[in-house]
Scaffold this motif. Structure first.
Motif, PDB file in Angstrom:
ATOM      1  N   ASP A 157       0.817  -1.216   0.000  1.00 50.39           N
ATOM      2  CA  ASP A 157       0.000   0.000   0.000  1.00 50.39           C
ATOM      3  C   ASP A 157       0.849   1.264   0.000  1.00 50.39           C
ATOM      4  O   ASP A 157       0.360   2.336  -0.327  1.00 50.39           O
ATOM      5  N   MET A 158       2.121   1.132   0.390  1.00 51.11           N
ATOM      6  CA  MET A 158       2.992   2.310   0.416  1.00 51.11           C
ATOM      7  C   MET A 158       4.269   2.095  -0.404  1.00 51.11           C
ATOM      8  O   MET A 158       5.320   2.625  -0.087  1.00 51.11           O
ATOM      9  N   TYR A 159       4.158   1.321  -1.490  1.00 53.66           N
ATOM     10  CA  TYR A 159       5.343   0.970  -2.270  1.00 53.66           C
ATOM     11  C   TYR A 159       6.093   2.186  -2.811  1.00 53.66           C
ATOM     12  O   TYR A 159       7.306   2.145  -2.973  1.00 53.66           O
ATOM     13  N   GLU A 160       5.383   3.274  -3.075  1.00 52.05           N
ATOM     14  CA  GLU A 160       6.043   4.456  -3.652  1.00 52.05           C
ATOM     15  C   GLU A 160       6.975   5.145  -2.663  1.00 52.05           C
ATOM     16  O   GLU A 160       7.937   5.794  -3.075  1.00 52.05           O
ATOM     17  N   THR A 161       6.706   4.996  -1.366  1.00 52.47           N
ATOM     18  CA  THR A 161       7.510   5.689  -0.345  1.00 52.47           C
ATOM     19  C   THR A 161       8.083   4.747   0.705  1.00 52.47           C
ATOM     20  O   THR A 161       8.651   5.208   1.691  1.00 52.47           O
ATOM     21  N   ASP A 162       7.936   3.449   0.517  1.00 51.17           N
ATOM     22  CA  ASP A 162       8.342   2.461   1.517  1.00 51.17           C
ATOM     23  C   ASP A 162       9.849   2.488   1.758  1.00 51.17           C
ATOM     24  O   ASP A 162      10.630   2.143   0.850  1.00 51.17           O
ATOM     25  N   PRO A 163      10.298   2.867   2.961  1.00 53.18           N
ATOM     26  CA  PRO A 163      11.742   2.901   3.233  1.00 53.18           C
ATOM     27  C   PRO A 163      12.391   1.517   3.163  1.00 53.18           C
ATOM     28  O   PRO A 163      13.558   1.402   2.795  1.00 53.18           O
ATOM     29  N   GLU A 164      11.642   0.474   3.489  1.00 49.35           N
ATOM     30  CA  GLU A 164      12.201  -0.884   3.411  1.00 49.35           C
ATOM     31  C   GLU A 164      12.491  -1.260   1.959  1.00 49.35           C
ATOM     32  O   GLU A 164      13.550  -1.808   1.649  1.00 49.35           O
ATOM     33  N   LEU A 165      11.568  -0.943   1.044  1.00 49.60           N
ATOM     34  CA  LEU A 165      11.795  -1.206  -0.373  1.00 49.60           C
ATOM     35  C   LEU A 165      12.969  -0.365  -0.876  1.00 49.60           C
ATOM     36  O   LEU A 165      13.825  -0.865  -1.608  1.00 49.60           O
ATOM     37  N   GLN A 166      13.024   0.893  -0.484  1.00 51.43           N
ATOM     38  CA  GLN A 166      14.126   1.763  -0.898  1.00 51.43           C
ATOM     39  C   GLN A 166      15.467   1.212  -0.414  1.00 51.43           C
ATOM     40  O   GLN A 166      16.453   1.231  -1.152  1.00 51.43           O
ATOM     41  N   LYS A 167      15.496   0.685   0.810  1.00 44.57           N
ATOM     42  CA  LYS A 167      16.724   0.093   1.360  1.00 44.57           C
ATOM     43  C   LYS A 167      17.152  -1.131   0.541  1.00 44.57           C
ATOM     44  O   LYS A 167      18.328  -1.274   0.190  1.00 44.57           O
ATOM     45  N   ILE A 168      16.208  -2.010   0.231  1.00 43.39           N
ATOM     46  CA  ILE A 168      16.508  -3.209  -0.574  1.00 43.39           C
ATOM     47  C   ILE A 168      17.031  -2.795  -1.949  1.00 43.39           C
ATOM     48  O   ILE A 168      18.027  -3.325  -2.430  1.00 43.39           O
ATOM     49  N   ARG A 169      16.363  -1.837  -2.586  1.00 42.92           N
ATOM     50  CA  ARG A 169      16.783  -1.372  -3.915  1.00 42.92           C
ATOM     51  C   ARG A 169      18.196  -0.820  -3.873  1.00 42.92           C
ATOM     52  O   ARG A 169      19.003  -1.091  -4.767  1.00 42.92           O
ATOM     53  N   LEU A 170      18.515  -0.057  -2.844  1.00 43.55           N
ATOM     54  CA  LEU A 170      19.851   0.518  -2.715  1.00 43.55           C
ATOM     55  C   LEU A 170      20.891  -0.573  -2.484  1.00 43.55           C
ATOM     56  O   LEU A 170      21.927  -0.609  -3.153  1.00 43.55           O
ATOM     57  N   GLU A 171      20.616  -1.488  -1.551  1.00 47.73           N
ATOM     58  CA  GLU A 171      21.559  -2.576  -1.229  1.00 47.73           C
ATOM     59  C   GLU A 171      21.812  -3.495  -2.427  1.00 47.73           C
ATOM     60  O   GLU A 171      22.924  -3.950  -2.641  1.00 47.73           O
ATOM     61  N   LYS A 172      20.773  -3.792  -3.190  1.00 46.15           N
ATOM     62  CA  LYS A 172      20.875  -4.740  -4.302  1.00 46.15           C
ATOM     63  C   LYS A 172      21.187  -4.072  -5.637  1.00 46.15           C
ATOM     64  O   LYS A 172      21.432  -4.753  -6.622  1.00 46.15           O
ATOM     65  N   GLY A 173      21.134  -2.741  -5.665  1.00 50.34           N
ATOM     66  CA  GLY A 173      21.418  -2.030  -6.911  1.00 50.34           C
ATOM     67  C   GLY A 173      20.282  -2.059  -7.912  1.00 50.34           C
ATOM     68  O   GLY A 173      20.510  -1.924  -9.117  1.00 50.34           O
ATOM     69  N   TYR A 174      19.046  -2.224  -7.438  1.00 48.97           N
ATOM     70  CA  TYR A 174      17.888  -2.259  -8.325  1.00 48.97           C
ATOM     71  C   TYR A 174      17.535  -0.829  -8.734  1.00 48.97           C
ATOM     72  O   TYR A 174      16.690  -0.174  -8.135  1.00 48.97           O
ATOM     73  N   SER A 175      18.151  -0.358  -9.783  1.00 46.43           N
ATOM     74  CA  SER A 175      18.013   1.036 -10.189  1.00 46.43           C
ATOM     75  C   SER A 175      16.835   1.280 -11.141  1.00 46.43           C
ATOM     76  O   SER A 175      16.312   2.384 -11.210  1.00 46.43           O
ATOM     77  N   TYR A 176      16.412   0.254 -11.858  1.00 46.78           N
ATOM     78  CA  TYR A 176      15.305   0.399 -12.798  1.00 46.78           C
ATOM     79  C   TYR A 176      14.056  -0.246 -12.210  1.00 46.78           C
ATOM     80  O   TYR A 176      14.124  -1.315 -11.590  1.00 46.78           O
ATOM     81  N   MET A 177      12.895   0.387 -12.450  1.00 45.41           N
ATOM     82  CA  MET A 177      11.629  -0.148 -11.966  1.00 45.41           C
ATOM     83  C   MET A 177      10.533   0.212 -12.949  1.00 45.41           C
ATOM     84  O   MET A 177      10.525   1.302 -13.509  1.00 45.41           O
ATOM     85  N   ASP A 178       9.639  -0.728 -13.192  1.00 45.49           N
ATOM     86  CA  ASP A 178       8.398  -0.412 -13.886  1.00 45.49           C
ATOM     87  C   ASP A 178       7.297  -1.286 -13.305  1.00 45.49           C
ATOM     88  O   ASP A 178       7.543  -2.116 -12.425  1.00 45.49           O
ATOM     89  N   ILE A 179       6.083  -1.060 -13.770  1.00 44.04           N
ATOM     90  CA  ILE A 179       4.936  -1.791 -13.244  1.00 44.04           C
ATOM     91  C   ILE A 179       4.177  -2.399 -14.417  1.00 44.04           C
ATOM     92  O   ILE A 179       3.951  -1.736 -15.431  1.00 44.04           O
ATOM     93  N   ILE A 180       3.805  -3.668 -14.260  1.00 43.12           N
ATOM     94  CA  ILE A 180       3.028  -4.377 -15.276  1.00 43.12           C
ATOM     95  C   ILE A 180       1.730  -4.865 -14.636  1.00 43.12           C
ATOM     96  O   ILE A 180       1.734  -5.359 -13.510  1.00 43.12           O
ATOM     97  N   THR A 181       0.629  -4.689 -15.348  1.00 43.52           N
ATOM     98  CA  THR A 181      -0.656  -5.219 -14.912  1.00 43.52           C
ATOM     99  C   THR A 181      -1.014  -6.358 -15.848  1.00 43.52           C
ATOM    100  O   THR A 181      -1.091  -6.174 -17.061  1.00 43.52           O
ATOM    101  N   ILE A 182      -1.200  -7.525 -15.264  1.00 42.78           N
ATOM    102  CA  ILE A 182      -1.508  -8.719 -16.045  1.00 42.78           C
ATOM    103  C   ILE A 182      -2.982  -9.058 -15.828  1.00 42.78           C
ATOM    104  O   ILE A 182      -3.367  -9.637 -14.822  1.00 42.78           O
ATOM    105  N   HIS A 183      -3.781  -8.614 -16.776  1.00 48.56           N
ATOM    106  CA  HIS A 183      -5.227  -8.829 -16.777  1.00 48.56           C
ATOM    107  C   HIS A 183      -5.700  -8.690 -18.225  1.00 48.56           C
ATOM    108  O   HIS A 183      -5.129  -7.906 -18.981  1.00 48.56           O
TER     109      HIS A 183
END
Length: 177
Positions: A43-69
């Motif tokens: 619910d807070m993926y856009e501002t989630d500090p835990e996600l930001q920490k994981i992205r920084l630690e793992k180097g996940y610099s690119y992100m997009d969103i796909i809807t499968i329906h």
């Protein structure tokens, strides 16, 4: 997150396909084949500090969103067929479920299928070189964040793809675990 060994049924791929009796797979067992999991607040993926920490630690610099329906993804049935073909990638595959639910199937070190049920808030990393496939479940809907190190690489190599260095490295890793 729940994971289990799959039956050999060719019935609708969107069904759970649990063995009878069920043979669950633990997070520790998944780690032994290089699959990692996090539970986050979607619910807070856009501002989630835990996600930001994981992205920084793992180097996940690119992100997009796909809807499968079927109403959101052009060529829905065709795309589902492609996603369900057993394949590997030369890079890790990182997916974070923002809405809905889906399955990732991965091969264990004995080449048996493990089904991983993903729901809202589940994030998973599949290592480069692991054979896997993806499908929605019977809800026929998922919205997922796709993460990459650097520019996205969308190329999948259908099985057999054992001659790639990443596949050889992966097999070596699993044998030593």
């Amino acid at each position: 997150m729940e994971a289990w060994y799959m039956d050999k049924s060719s019935e609708d791929k969107r069904k759970p396909h649990k063995l009878d009796p069920n043979q669950p797979v633990t997070l520790d067992e998944l780690k032994k084949i290089g699959v990692y999991y996090w539970k986050l607040n979607a619910d807070m993926y856009e501002t989630d500090p835990e996600l930001q920490k994981i992205r920084l630690e793992k180097g996940y610099s690119y992100m997009d969103i796909i809807t499968i329906h079927k109403e959101k993804l052009p060529n829905y049935e065709e795309k589902l067929q492609i996603f369900y073909e057993e394949h590997l990638h030369l890079d890790d595959e990182i997916r974070y479920i923002l809405e809905g639910s889906a399955y990732f199937d991965v091969r264990d070190k004995y080449d048996r299928w493990i089904r991983i049920a993903m729901m809202k808030g589940d994030m998973i990393t599949l290592p480069a070189g692991i054979y896997h496939r993806f499908t929605v479940d019977e809800n026929n809907y998922t919205k997922a964040m796709r993460l990459f190190v650097g520019e996205p690489v969308w190329k999948a190599y259908n099985r057999p793809a054992d001659d790639f260095d990443v596949r050889k490295q992966y097999v070596s890793f699993v044998k030593s675990a």
